[in-house]
Design an enzyme around this catalytic site. Structure first.
Site, short mmCIF file in Angstrom:
data_model
loop_
_atom_site.label_atom_id
_atom_site.label_comp_id
_atom_site.label_asym_id
_atom_site.label_seq_id
_atom_site.Cartn_x
_atom_site.Cartn_y
_atom_site.Cartn_z
N ARG A 228 0.85 -1.19 0.00
CA ARG A 228 0.00 0.00 0.00
C ARG A 228 0.88 1.24 0.00
NH1 ARG A 228 -3.69 -2.30 -1.53
NH2 ARG A 228 -5.69 -2.74 -0.60
N HIS A 276 -1.07 1.03 -9.42
CA HIS A 276 -1.78 0.16 -8.46
C HIS A 276 -2.52 -0.99 -9.17
CE1 HIS A 276 -3.92 -0.12 -4.31
NE2 HIS A 276 -3.89 -1.31 -4.91
P1 NDP Z 1 -1.90 -11.72 4.20
O1 NDP Z 1 -2.71 -11.38 5.39
O2 NDP Z 1 -2.02 -13.09 3.59
O3 NDP Z 1 -0.33 -11.51 4.56
C1 NDP Z 1 0.11 -10.37 5.21
C2 NDP Z 1 1.55 -10.60 5.65
O4 NDP Z 1 2.04 -9.40 6.25
C3 NDP Z 1 1.68 -11.69 6.70
O5 NDP Z 1 2.86 -12.44 6.50
C4 NDP Z 1 1.78 -10.88 8.00
O6 NDP Z 1 2.46 -11.52 9.07
C5 NDP Z 1 2.56 -9.69 7.54
N1 NDP Z 1 2.37 -8.57 8.46
C6 NDP Z 1 1.23 -7.90 8.74
N2 NDP Z 1 1.44 -6.94 9.67
C7 NDP Z 1 2.76 -7.02 9.97
C8 NDP Z 1 3.60 -6.32 10.88
N3 NDP Z 1 3.12 -5.36 11.67
N4 NDP Z 1 4.90 -6.67 10.94
C9 NDP Z 1 5.39 -7.67 10.17
N5 NDP Z 1 4.64 -8.39 9.29
C10 NDP Z 1 3.35 -8.07 9.20
O7 NDP Z 1 -2.19 -10.61 3.13
P2 NDP Z 1 -2.01 -10.73 1.53
O8 NDP Z 1 -0.69 -11.29 1.27
O9 NDP Z 1 -3.21 -11.38 0.95
O10 NDP Z 1 -2.08 -9.19 1.12
C11 NDP Z 1 -1.12 -8.29 1.60
C12 NDP Z 1 -1.40 -6.89 1.10
O11 NDP Z 1 -1.08 -6.78 -0.28
C13 NDP Z 1 -2.85 -6.42 1.16
O12 NDP Z 1 -3.22 -6.04 2.47
C14 NDP Z 1 -2.83 -5.25 0.19
O13 NDP Z 1 -2.46 -4.07 0.89
C15 NDP Z 1 -1.70 -5.61 -0.78
N6 NDP Z 1 -2.22 -5.87 -2.12
C16 NDP Z 1 -1.83 -5.03 -3.14
C17 NDP Z 1 -2.26 -5.28 -4.43
C18 NDP Z 1 -1.78 -4.44 -5.55
O14 NDP Z 1 -2.29 -4.59 -6.67
N7 NDP Z 1 -0.81 -3.58 -5.35
C19 NDP Z 1 -3.16 -6.39 -4.75
C20 NDP Z 1 -3.47 -7.23 -3.60
C21 NDP Z 1 -3.02 -6.95 -2.35
P3 NDP Z 1 1.90 -12.90 9.72
O15 NDP Z 1 2.30 -13.97 8.71
O16 NDP Z 1 2.63 -12.99 10.98
O17 NDP Z 1 0.42 -12.72 9.84
C1 OXD Z 2 -5.98 -5.33 -3.16
C2 OXD Z 2 -5.58 -4.32 -4.12
O1 OXD Z 2 -5.91 -5.08 -1.96
O2 OXD Z 2 -5.91 -4.45 -5.32
O3 OXD Z 2 -6.36 -6.44 -3.61
O4 OXD Z 2 -4.88 -3.37 -3.76
#
Ligand code: NDP
Ligand code: OXD
Length: 313
Positions: A228, A276
């Site tokens: 993000r 994005h």
């Molecule tokens: P998940 O919940 O599957 O994974 C999130 C990961 O981030 C986990 O490994 C989690 O740790 C880690 N995490 C969260 N908070 C912290 C923290 N404070 N410190 C360290 N690690 C942390 O989410 P997704 O992988 O499905 O999605 C991740 C993000 O990708 C979405 O929230 C979105 O913002 C972004 N996204 C962007 C897109 C784009 O087109 N640019 C498209 C889709 C998503 P833990 O394993 O310990 O829970």
């Molecule tokens: C998502 C994104 O969160 O597209 O899936 O950013």
């Protein structure tokens, strides 16, 4: 029972086929036409206006059209219903492609060759092997998983950083703020797919970037952010690119979106900007995912990927 679709920047044409699939299965409302609000049991949402979900008295769940749910949890009046994160394979594979593409561009020094091409310079640059380059994943969730599979197979030296310890990865995983410096100091290419939460806002700042590995096989450390825009401090990224703390960056997300035309990031020769869309939420894939989740919930089951409001993701 009706499904409300509440999507900012609604595009009728893009959704035409997906709407046909949805309509064949369930009565639909498309915001702002709510019809009788009491009929709406589910909402499929992307950046809905604050207060909209609270105005639906029989809402059973909200399905996010993105994997990120920051756009929903930011609504202080969001009712206490389950929030389902979009986690279709379609999205995971799109993010895999983006991350692998950008890691490969930096491995093969694309920014440097593009600069040479502009000047018609024919010169080979030092070219590390994948196995000599340390890629660090901040966030080890669904969005990172596809690229991890490919990069492991290619022999990159991977490590990960997450909130909680992980023992299911074929590489070292660091957890929590305490282990962040050790993770950074062995990272040449930093790939961020963290969610935006109060804990992660602004985490990609100068202090963090200065902690990345020095003396690696590339001309300097590289940042790839597909999480993000709120995770990154763009003034710090620009300053780090200027003083050599960072060599290059691939940025798919921005503090302000669309990225303002005045942003120096647009014209930076070692920054790759995308709008994005690292992982695009295809309307058809979203529609199928939403119908599957509704079926699960109507049968009394637990949907695929529920957001945890206390964690913020
Ligand atoms: P998940 O919940 O599957 O994974 C999130 C990961 O981030 C986990 O490994 C989690 O740790 C880690 N995490 C969260 N908070 C912290 C923290 N404070 N410190 C360290 N690690 C942390 O989410 P997704 O992988 O499905 O999605 C991740 C993000 O990708 C979405 O929230 C979105 O913002 C972004 N996204 C962007 C897109 C784009 O087109 N640019 C498209 C889709 C998503 P833990 O394993 O310990 O829970
Ligand atoms: C998502 C994104 O969160 O597209 O899936 O950013």
């Amino acid at each position: 029972m009706a499904l409300l679709i509440a999507i900012a920047d609604w595009d009728d044409a893009a959704w035409a086929e997906a709407l046909a699939v949805l309509r064949a299965r369930t009565p639909l409302r498309i915001w702002p036409d709510l019809g009788e609000p009491a009929d709406i049991r589910y909402a499929l949402a992307w950046k809905p206006p604050h207060g909209l979900m609270a105005s639906l008295p029989n809402l059973k769940a909200v399905i996010s059209m993105g994997a990120g749910v920051d756009h929903l949890l930011a609504d202080p009046s969001l009712p206490a219903v389950p929030v389902v994160r979009y986690s279709a394979e379609d999205l995971r594979l799109r993010m895999r492609d983006y991350i692998v593409q950008n890691v490969m561009m930096h491995l093969r020094r694309h920014a440097d060759y593009a600069a040479q091409q502009r000047e018609r310079v024919w010169r080979e640059l030092a070219q590390p092997l994948a196995s000599e380059v340390r890629v660090g994943f901040m966030g080890l969730g669904n969005m990172a998983s596809g690229a991890i599979e490919i990069l492991v197979a290619m022999g990159f030296a991977l490590a990960g950083w997450a909130r909680s310890p992980r023992h299911d990865m074929p590489f070292p995983v660091f957890a929590g703020r305490g282990q962040l410096p050790a993770f950074l100091e062995r990272t040449d290419i930093l790939v961020c797919t963290l969610p935006l939460t109060p804990e992660t806002r602004g985490i990609l700042n100068a202090l963090l970037l200065r902690g990345l590995a020095r003396g690696g096989p590339l001309p300097g450390p590289v940042l790839i952010n597909a999480g993000r825009g709120g995770l990154q401090v763009e003034a710090d990224i620009l300053a780090c690119l200027a003083d050599g703390t960072l060599h290059a960056a691939s940025l798919d997300v921005f503090e302000e979106e669309p990225l303002p035309a005045t942003s120096p990031l647009w014209a930076h020769p070692r920054v790759f900007v995308t709008p994005h869309n690292a992982a695009w939420s295809s309307p058809m894939a979203v529609a199928r995912f939403a119908l599957e989740q509704i079926d699960i919930m109507e049968a009394g089951g637990t949907p695929a990927s529920l957001a945890d409001r206390a964690r913020g993701y």
